[in-house]
Design an enzyme around this catalytic site. Structure first.
Site, PDB file in Angstrom:
ATOM      1  N   GLN A  17       0.807  -1.226   0.000  1.00  0.00           N
ATOM      2  CA  GLN A  17       0.000   0.000   0.000  1.00  0.00           C
ATOM      3  C   GLN A  17       0.841   1.276   0.000  1.00  0.00           C
ATOM      4  O   GLN A  17       0.330   2.344  -0.308  1.00  0.00           O
ATOM      5  CB  GLN A  17      -0.953  -0.015   1.203  1.00  0.00           C
ATOM      6  CG  GLN A  17      -1.971  -1.141   1.117  1.00  0.00           C
ATOM      7  CD  GLN A  17      -2.894  -1.202   2.319  1.00  0.00           C
ATOM      8  OE1 GLN A  17      -2.619  -1.933   3.262  1.00  0.00           O
ATOM      9  NE2 GLN A  17      -3.973  -0.456   2.317  1.00  0.00           N
ATOM     10  N   HIS A 111       0.906  -9.221   4.483  1.00  0.00           N
ATOM     11  CA  HIS A 111      -0.225  -8.287   4.543  1.00  0.00           C
ATOM     12  C   HIS A 111      -0.902  -8.266   3.164  1.00  0.00           C
ATOM     13  O   HIS A 111      -0.638  -7.406   2.325  1.00  0.00           O
ATOM     14  CB  HIS A 111       0.249  -6.891   4.952  1.00  0.00           C
ATOM     15  CG  HIS A 111      -0.874  -5.974   5.365  1.00  0.00           C
ATOM     16  ND1 HIS A 111      -0.911  -5.316   6.565  1.00  0.00           N
ATOM     17  CD2 HIS A 111      -2.021  -5.611   4.722  1.00  0.00           C
ATOM     18  CE1 HIS A 111      -2.013  -4.579   6.656  1.00  0.00           C
ATOM     19  NE2 HIS A 111      -2.707  -4.752   5.539  1.00  0.00           N
ATOM     20  N   ASN A 155      -1.672 -10.741   8.451  1.00  0.00           N
ATOM     21  CA  ASN A 155      -2.609  -9.661   8.715  1.00  0.00           C
ATOM     22  C   ASN A 155      -4.033 -10.106   8.414  1.00  0.00           C
ATOM     23  O   ASN A 155      -4.305 -10.633   7.334  1.00  0.00           O
ATOM     24  CB  ASN A 155      -2.260  -8.455   7.830  1.00  0.00           C
ATOM     25  CG  ASN A 155      -3.242  -7.315   8.034  1.00  0.00           C
ATOM     26  OD1 ASN A 155      -3.278  -6.699   9.097  1.00  0.00           O
ATOM     27  ND2 ASN A 155      -4.071  -7.033   7.031  1.00  0.00           N
ATOM     28  N   GLU A 156      -4.919  -9.867   9.354  1.00  0.00           N
ATOM     29  CA  GLU A 156      -6.333 -10.201   9.192  1.00  0.00           C
ATOM     30  C   GLU A 156      -6.510 -11.637   8.671  1.00  0.00           C
ATOM     31  O   GLU A 156      -7.083 -11.868   7.605  1.00  0.00           O
ATOM     32  CB  GLU A 156      -7.049  -9.176   8.305  1.00  0.00           C
ATOM     33  CG  GLU A 156      -7.035  -7.793   8.956  1.00  0.00           C
ATOM     34  CD  GLU A 156      -8.009  -6.773   8.372  1.00  0.00           C
ATOM     35  OE1 GLU A 156      -8.430  -6.956   7.222  1.00  0.00           O
ATOM     36  OE2 GLU A 156      -8.346  -5.799   9.079  1.00  0.00           O
TER      37      GLU A 156
HETATM   38  C1  NOJ Z   1      -7.539  -3.539   6.913  1.00  0.00           C
HETATM   39  C2  NOJ Z   1      -6.268  -3.828   6.190  1.00  0.00           C
HETATM   40  O1  NOJ Z   1      -5.337  -4.491   6.989  1.00  0.00           O
HETATM   41  C3  NOJ Z   1      -5.638  -2.641   5.485  1.00  0.00           C
HETATM   42  O2  NOJ Z   1      -4.792  -3.133   4.496  1.00  0.00           O
HETATM   43  C4  NOJ Z   1      -6.713  -1.733   4.935  1.00  0.00           C
HETATM   44  O3  NOJ Z   1      -6.161  -0.694   4.184  1.00  0.00           O
HETATM   45  C5  NOJ Z   1      -7.495  -1.177   6.106  1.00  0.00           C
HETATM   46  N1  NOJ Z   1      -8.105  -2.260   6.861  1.00  0.00           N
HETATM   47  C6  NOJ Z   1      -8.557  -0.156   5.738  1.00  0.00           C
HETATM   48  O4  NOJ Z   1      -9.566  -0.711   4.976  1.00  0.00           O
END
Ligand code: NOJ
Length: 429
Positions: A17, A111, A155-156
């Protein structure tokens, strides 16, 4: 009230990002497919790969003592089994710069983006992906582990569960077929599948040099097999990291929405939490910490998500402005029994005064959790910069710092200064 002495205050980014030109990644390939559904490709992003030193210096100047960022698998291992010494040296420089400025790094090892070659094997449905991911983590951590006090593997890790919930909401509970052309994100989750190239077509697969059945990008894989692959990837990676860098604290991060039952929605609401959280408890067993990521709440009725309340203030993502969600989620997630970090919390808005207010209210909730003895060790705001919001491109602005993407000039927003002052004081007032 002041926060614990060693409380970590920071902001968060992810490699794809912000770094720019993540050429060997799966996302880069699919972003460039015509009609991919991406609003725009990531391009130079915030050119953070080049400008990390000035960026880390700025974070220090603002008052932060920590920075959450990710190491990019596609750079470290651009071809299967081929590790780039140059990429590892780059991340060593980034980590050493953090330490030089007194910024404790919180590193994410995956991520959302993955190496393009992984899609030739079957991506996040391939049974050996956990072995490949653990091998990459082992290389990174044997080289750099002494510089990394905290590492989040994935991540998530539960993003697929949230996507499934969203699909259920959209398809009246049938769960299939996957929606095409959806641009609105589920709460707390950036991207959703939005275009034929990524969703169902061959062009995305062609661009990745694979076939549609193997093109299983992390973010677009929500099968049972995929969810099992992700969990196993975490546990195998943790084992590898502990072997080569025993002093590093290891965990993962979860997207946790504040599910609130509407009339008759108690059971459905509990089911959502159980899927997003409880089902991860076995994988978390043995972790040193849990990363909690929260953006808003979801009202749940007996048949799924309910519309936002009348007149609710909405963010650029279509989420309800509801910073109180963080406290609710931290209280609930405390049942995992491991120390927690807020690894993401934030708001996409053009109006920075709303970000200031969001942070103020979210942190008041966090303070109440601490007062009640809940073990929260840090707060990372999403995000450091206005950056590449996946399918939605650069339109949503989550940043504490604005970026002119022509000149790469950084402009510090008021919210960054306010949060930096809180960090410096280690107290809200
Ligand atoms: C979750 C994610 O980890 C991230 O990559 C994303 O930009 C943000 N939330 C906002 O949506």
């Amino acid at each position: 009230m002041t926060f614990p002495d060693d409380f970590r205050w920071g902001s968060a980014t992810a490699a794809h990002q912000v770094e720019g030109n993540n050429l060997a990644s799966d996302f880069w390939a699919v972003e460039h497919v015509p009609d991919s559904g991406f609003a725009e490709p990531s391009g130079d992003a915030c050119d953070h790969y080049r400008l990390y030193r000035q960026d880390i210096a700025l974070l220090k100047e603002l008052g932060f003592n920590s920075y959450r960022f990710s190491i990019e698998w596609a750079r470290v291992e651009p071809e299967d089994g081929v590790f780039s010494r140059a990429a590892i040296a780059h991340y060593r420089d980034v980590l050493e710069t953090c330490h030089e400025f007194g910024i404790a790094p919180m590193v994410t090892l995956h991520h959302f983006s993955s190496p393009r070659w992984l899609m030739r094997l079957g991506g996040w449905e391939y049974e050996k992906t956990p072995n490949r991911f653990a091998a990459y983590c082992r290389v990174v951590m044997s080289e750099l582990g002494s510089l990394i006090p905290h590492a989040a593997t994935i991540n998530e890790a539960n993003i697929a569960t949230l996507t499934r919930q969203m699909i259920e909401d959209m398809t009246g509970g049938t769960g299939s077929p996957a929606p095409v052309g959806v641009e609105q994100a589920p709460v707390g989750v950036g991207p959703v599948p939005a275009g034929p190239a990524v969703d169902s077509g061959e062009p995305g697969a062609d661009a990745l040099g694979t076939t549609a059945d193997k093109r299983n990008l992390f973010l677009f894989t929500w099968s049972e097999t995929g969810m099992a692959v992700v969990k196993r990837s975490h546990t195998m990676a943790r084992r590898a990291i502990k072997e080569v860098s025993p002093s590093t604290q290891v965990g993962l991060t979860l997207a946790l929405q504040d599910y609130q039952p509407g009339p008759g929605g108690e059971k459905a609401s509990d089911r959502r939490w159980a899927a997003a959280f409880d089902s991860f408890l076995p994988a978390l067993d043995g972790d040193d910490f849990l990363g909690v990521q929260n953006y808003s709440r979801v009202l749940v009725g007996p048949d799924g998500a309910l519309p936002h309340p009348e007149g609710a203030e909405l963010t650029q993502m279509g989420h309800e402005f509801y910073p109180q969600a963080l406290e609710n989620v931290l209280r609930r997630a405390a049942s995992a029994g491991v120390p927690m970090f807020v690894t993401e919390n934030g708001i996409a808005t053009e109006d920075d005064t709303r970000r200031v207010e969001f942070v103020r209210l979210a942190l008041q909730g966090l303070e109440r959790c601490l007062a009640d003895g809940i073990d929260v060790r840090g707060y990372y705001h999403w995000s450091t910069f206005d950056n590449f919001e996946w399918m939605l491109g650069y339109k949503p602005t989550f940043g504490l710092i604005a970026v002119d993407r022509e000149t790469q000039h950084r402009t510090v927003k008021d919210s960054a200064r306010r949060l930096g002052e809180i960090a410096r004081r280690n107290a809200l007032r």
